[in-house]
Design a protein around this motif. Structure first.
Motif, short mmCIF file in Angstrom:
data_model
loop_
_atom_site.label_atom_id
_atom_site.label_comp_id
_atom_site.label_asym_id
_atom_site.label_seq_id
_atom_site.Cartn_x
_atom_site.Cartn_y
_atom_site.Cartn_z
N ALA A 55 9.02 -0.50 -7.17
CA ALA A 55 9.88 -0.88 -6.04
C ALA A 55 9.09 -1.64 -4.99
O ALA A 55 9.59 -2.63 -4.43
CB ALA A 55 10.51 0.38 -5.43
N LEU A 56 7.86 -1.20 -4.71
CA LEU A 56 7.04 -1.89 -3.70
C LEU A 56 6.76 -3.33 -4.11
O LEU A 56 6.88 -4.25 -3.30
CB LEU A 56 5.72 -1.15 -3.51
CG LEU A 56 5.73 0.15 -2.71
CD1 LEU A 56 4.32 0.70 -2.60
CD2 LEU A 56 6.32 -0.07 -1.32
N THR A 57 6.35 -3.52 -5.36
CA THR A 57 6.01 -4.87 -5.80
C THR A 57 7.26 -5.74 -5.90
O THR A 57 7.20 -6.95 -5.68
CB THR A 57 5.26 -4.83 -7.14
OG1 THR A 57 6.04 -4.09 -8.11
CG2 THR A 57 3.92 -4.14 -6.99
N ARG A 58 8.39 -5.11 -6.23
CA ARG A 58 9.65 -5.86 -6.27
C ARG A 58 10.02 -6.37 -4.88
O ARG A 58 10.38 -7.54 -4.70
CB ARG A 58 10.74 -4.93 -6.81
CG ARG A 58 12.05 -5.60 -7.13
CD ARG A 58 12.93 -4.69 -7.98
NE ARG A 58 13.34 -3.48 -7.30
CZ ARG A 58 13.07 -2.25 -7.75
NH1 ARG A 58 12.35 -2.07 -8.84
NH2 ARG A 58 13.50 -1.18 -7.10
N ARG A 59 9.92 -5.49 -3.88
CA ARG A 59 10.23 -5.91 -2.50
C ARG A 59 9.24 -6.96 -2.01
O ARG A 59 9.63 -7.89 -1.31
CB ARG A 59 10.22 -4.70 -1.58
CG ARG A 59 11.39 -3.76 -1.80
CD ARG A 59 11.62 -2.85 -0.60
NE ARG A 59 10.47 -1.99 -0.34
CZ ARG A 59 10.34 -0.77 -0.84
NH1 ARG A 59 11.26 -0.26 -1.65
NH2 ARG A 59 9.29 -0.03 -0.53
N GLY A 91 0.57 6.89 9.18
CA GLY A 91 0.29 6.06 8.01
C GLY A 91 1.23 4.88 7.89
O GLY A 91 0.80 3.75 7.65
N LEU A 92 2.51 5.13 8.09
CA LEU A 92 3.49 4.04 8.00
C LEU A 92 3.30 3.04 9.13
O LEU A 92 3.40 1.81 8.92
CB LEU A 92 4.90 4.61 8.00
CG LEU A 92 5.27 5.42 6.75
CD1 LEU A 92 6.56 6.20 6.98
CD2 LEU A 92 5.40 4.53 5.53
N ASP A 93 3.02 3.52 10.33
CA ASP A 93 2.82 2.62 11.47
C ASP A 93 1.53 1.81 11.35
O ASP A 93 1.41 0.74 11.96
CB ASP A 93 2.82 3.41 12.78
CG ASP A 93 4.23 3.76 13.25
OD1 ASP A 93 5.19 3.17 12.71
OD2 ASP A 93 4.37 4.61 14.15
N ALA A 94 0.56 2.32 10.59
CA ALA A 94 -0.69 1.58 10.39
C ALA A 94 -0.53 0.46 9.37
O ALA A 94 -1.44 -0.36 9.21
CB ALA A 94 -1.80 2.53 9.95
N GLY A 95 0.61 0.43 8.68
CA GLY A 95 0.86 -0.66 7.74
C GLY A 95 1.14 -0.24 6.32
O GLY A 95 1.31 -1.10 5.45
N ASP A 109 3.28 0.84 3.16
CA ASP A 109 4.64 0.49 2.75
C ASP A 109 5.40 1.70 2.22
O ASP A 109 6.62 1.69 2.16
CB ASP A 109 4.59 -0.59 1.67
CG ASP A 109 3.91 -1.85 2.18
OD1 ASP A 109 4.58 -2.67 2.81
OD2 ASP A 109 2.69 -2.00 1.95
N ASP A 110 4.67 2.73 1.83
CA ASP A 110 5.28 3.96 1.35
C ASP A 110 4.27 5.08 1.52
O ASP A 110 3.07 4.83 1.70
CB ASP A 110 5.70 3.81 -0.12
CG ASP A 110 6.80 4.80 -0.53
OD1 ASP A 110 7.13 5.69 0.28
OD2 ASP A 110 7.32 4.66 -1.65
N TYR A 111 4.76 6.32 1.43
CA TYR A 111 3.91 7.48 1.70
C TYR A 111 4.38 8.62 0.80
O TYR A 111 5.57 8.98 0.81
CB TYR A 111 4.07 7.89 3.17
CG TYR A 111 3.03 8.85 3.71
CD1 TYR A 111 2.05 8.40 4.59
CD2 TYR A 111 3.06 10.20 3.38
CE1 TYR A 111 1.10 9.28 5.12
CE2 TYR A 111 2.11 11.08 3.89
CZ TYR A 111 1.14 10.61 4.77
OH TYR A 111 0.21 11.48 5.29
N VAL A 166 0.85 -1.20 0.00
CA VAL A 166 0.00 0.00 0.00
C VAL A 166 0.88 1.24 0.00
O VAL A 166 1.76 1.39 0.84
CB VAL A 166 -0.93 0.03 1.23
CG1 VAL A 166 -1.69 1.36 1.30
CG2 VAL A 166 -1.92 -1.13 1.18
N LEU A 167 0.62 2.12 -0.95
CA LEU A 167 1.28 3.42 -1.00
C LEU A 167 0.22 4.47 -0.69
O LEU A 167 -0.76 4.60 -1.42
CB LEU A 167 1.88 3.67 -2.38
CG LEU A 167 2.71 4.95 -2.55
CD1 LEU A 167 3.78 4.75 -3.63
CD2 LEU A 167 1.85 6.16 -2.91
N MET A 168 0.39 5.20 0.41
CA MET A 168 -0.54 6.25 0.75
C MET A 168 -0.16 7.52 -0.02
O MET A 168 0.99 7.96 0.02
CB MET A 168 -0.54 6.53 2.25
CG MET A 168 -1.08 5.38 3.07
SD MET A 168 -1.70 5.88 4.71
CE MET A 168 -3.29 6.60 4.28
#
Length: 225
Positions: free
Chosen positions: A114-118, A90-94, A96-98, A75-77
């Protein structure tokens, strides 16, 4: 790559969907948190682009619900809330990026890659299987020293198989990843895409497991073209 965009601003949502589509993403767009929650409980997405201030259910509570049911979808906020406390929450709620609005499409697309790669446990930005190499950012492919001319669907299907080279994918999984809402899917669409890829790669690169699905030939990982 299929993405869920959750954004209530119609002008921004339309622009993000069009921009991400030009970067090779399949984008399904919903305008509120309840519709997003339903989509995430019934379908699979490679990642979610999530606004915070949404009608019916806000983005933060939607994110918390997603993580409470142990859904690890990246999830990217993407929000106008730029205070440090908001980013931390936002990051502490889960998340992955903001990212704070406004955002450049090129950066958003790069962060999603990058998110999907990780999430897939990869560090290499290129997808490789022996002599076969795909560059998702450049939307280019090579087999050995020769470039491959692939259609949009062919590239996406090959990227899907390369991202999980040892795992067979069913026709339903492939259709779900390649086609968004409202796109007409012919009953033999996946078979046609596989047939075209075999003509370009060679007949043995993509294996059919009868009753299961398709996967890349494990023997090709050793590098033989």
């Amino acid at each position: 790559m299929r993405i869920l965009l959750v954004e209530d601003d119609s002008l921004l949502g339309d622009g993000l969907r069009a921009g991400l589509a030009q970067s090779g993403f399949r984008v399904d767009w919903v305008p509120d948190g309840v519709a997003a929650d339903l989509a995430l409980t019934t379908e699979s997405f490679a990642a979610v682009v999530l606004d915070w201030n949404l009608p019916r259910r806000d983005g933060l509570s939607l994110l918390q619900r997603l993580r409470e049911r142990r859904d690890a979808t990246p999830v990217l906020m993407l929000t106008a809330r730029d205070a440090l406390d908001d980013r931390v929450a936002g990051l502490d709620a889960g998340a992955d990026d903001y990212l704070v609005k406004p955002v450049a499409i090129a950066e958003l697309a790069a962060r999603l890659r990058a998110l999907t790669r990780r999430a897939a446990g990869r560090s290499d930005p290129l997808l490789r299987h022996g002599a076969l190499q795909l560059d998702p950012a450049a939307r280019s492919a090579r087999l050995g020293d020769a470039p491959l001319e692939l259609s949009l669907r062919e590239f996406d299907l090959l990227a899907l198989l390369l991202a999980q080279p040892g795992r067979p994918l069913s026709r339903e999984q492939i259709e779900n990843a390649l086609y968004g809402w409202g796109e007409e899917v012919e009953s033999n669409a996946v078979e046609v895409h596989v047939h075209h890829l075999r003509k370009k790669l060679g007949p043995d690169w993509i294996k059919t497991l009868r009753g299961v699905g398709y996967l890349l030939d494990p023997a090709r990982a050793e590098g033989s073209p």
